[in-house]
Design an enzyme around this catalytic site. Structure first.
Site, PDB file in Angstrom:
ATOM      1  CG  ASP A   1      49.179  26.725  75.977  1.00 18.30           C
ATOM      2  OD1 ASP A   1      49.577  27.739  75.375  1.00 18.30           O
ATOM      3  OD2 ASP A   1      48.922  26.706  77.201  1.00 18.30           O
TER       4      ASP A   1
ATOM      5  CG  ASP B   1      48.630  30.730  80.366  1.00 22.40           C
ATOM      6  OD1 ASP B   1      48.458  29.495  80.362  1.00 22.40           O
ATOM      7  OD2 ASP B   1      48.782  31.397  79.324  1.00 22.40           O
TER       8      ASP B   1
HETATM    9  C1  DX5 Z   1      52.930  28.957  78.345  1.00 21.84           C
HETATM   10  C2  DX5 Z   1      51.469  29.297  78.488  1.00 21.84           C
HETATM   11  C3  DX5 Z   1      50.871  29.652  77.176  1.00 21.84           C
HETATM   12  C4  DX5 Z   1      51.444  30.912  76.572  1.00 21.84           C
HETATM   13  C5  DX5 Z   1      51.261  30.868  75.075  1.00 21.84           C
HETATM   14  O1  DX5 Z   1      53.398  28.422  79.501  1.00 21.84           O
HETATM   15  O2  DX5 Z   1      50.759  28.193  79.002  1.00 21.84           O
HETATM   16  O3  DX5 Z   1      49.460  29.707  77.253  1.00 21.84           O
HETATM   17  O4  DX5 Z   1      50.867  32.062  77.101  1.00 21.84           O
HETATM   18  O5  DX5 Z   1      51.937  31.946  74.507  1.00 21.84           O
HETATM   19  P1  DX5 Z   1      52.512  31.895  73.028  1.00 21.84           P
HETATM   20  O6  DX5 Z   1      51.378  31.708  72.109  1.00 21.84           O
HETATM   21  O7  DX5 Z   1      53.196  33.232  72.874  1.00 21.84           O
HETATM   22  O8  DX5 Z   1      53.492  30.748  72.964  1.00 21.84           O
HETATM   23 ZN    ZN Z   2      48.590  28.124  78.816  1.00 17.52          ZN
END
Ligand code: DX5
Ligand code: ZN
Length: 224
Positions: free
Chosen positions: A181, A37
């Site tokens: 996601d 990310d």
């Molecule tokens: C949020 C990111 C995600 C995040 C997901 O903006 O794009 O990829 O890291 O994390 P969780 O699974 O904790 O929601």
């Molecule tokens: Zn992400």
């Protein structure tokens, strides 16, 4: 043949003091792709990490893992070109800030025919906006939380978006992958898969689980 479910751990939730340990755990658990990310403090509030960390991780792990780069940045096409120089080949950027710049897509595809390109839609974006563009992408990422942070709760309306994308794909004989996601765990994961998702990104659920293999099995369980 049953299709393979793909789980992409988001290293935003990894332990930055012990990244190599977390990478060893992922490989041991059978993970094939990590989700990287990139946040620039402009498209989203926070800054995460970028090219420098990618270069280190890619050099060390690219023989064992693919890197799925999620660009939450104001200028994703500029960043894609930077990451391409370092070995990156799978990119997802956001519909919301690129809709008027999609001509870039064609030049990227012409220059780098092997790359995978995905488009992400934020929770406030109506899924019907991207259906007409869907055939230009290898993957479509439904953001089931507001982009910018891990550890948020899954937004239930995301399920309907997955369903629409799956139906549209079937009706039009298309082949893009559908990803989800945000807020994926052992309850939301099976629901998304049952609705038509092909890959799931998981951050806090995966990295806070003491047994990663069991955590993965629970995400893909078929008994819901
Ligand atoms: C949020 C990111 C995600 C995040 C997901 O903006 O794009 O990829 O890291 O994390 P969780 O699974 O904790 O929601
Ligand atoms: Zn992400």
């Amino acid at each position: 043949m049953e299709k393979e479910t793909l789980i992409y751990p988001s290293i935003l939730s990894a332990d930055f003091l012990h990244l190599s340990k977390d990478f060893a755990c992922m490989i041991k658990a059978g993970i094939k792709t990590v989700h990287f990310d990139v946040m620039d403090g402009l498209f989203v509030k926070d800054i995460s990490f970028g090219e420098k960390l990618f270069k280190t991780l890619y050099q060390r792990y690219h023989q064992k893992l693919n890197f799925d780069i999620h660009l939450m940045t104001e200028e994703p096409f500029r960043h894609i070109r930077q990451f391409l120089k370092l070995g990156g080949s799978d990119f997802t950027f956001h519909y919301e800030n690129t809709i008027n710049k999609l001509s870039e897509l064609k030049s990227l595809r012409d220059e780098y025919p092997y790359i995978k390109l995905g488009i992400a839609i934020s929770p406030d974006t109506d899924v019907s906006r991207i259906l007409g563009l869907a055939n230009n992408f290898d993957q479509i990422l439904v953001m089931s939380v507001v982009p910018g942070a891990s550890g948020q709760s899954f937004i239930p309306e995301s399920v309907e978006k997955i369903r629409r994308l799956a139906n549209f794909r079937k009706d039009n004989n298309l082949s893009y992958l559908i990803g989800v996601d945000g807020g994926i765990d052992d309850k939301t994961g099976p629901l998304c898969l049952e609705t038509g998702a092909d890959y799931l990104v998981t951050g806090s659920y995966f990295f806070s689980s003491s047994d990663k293999k069991v955590a993965l099995e629970k995400i893909v369980r078929k008994d819901v």
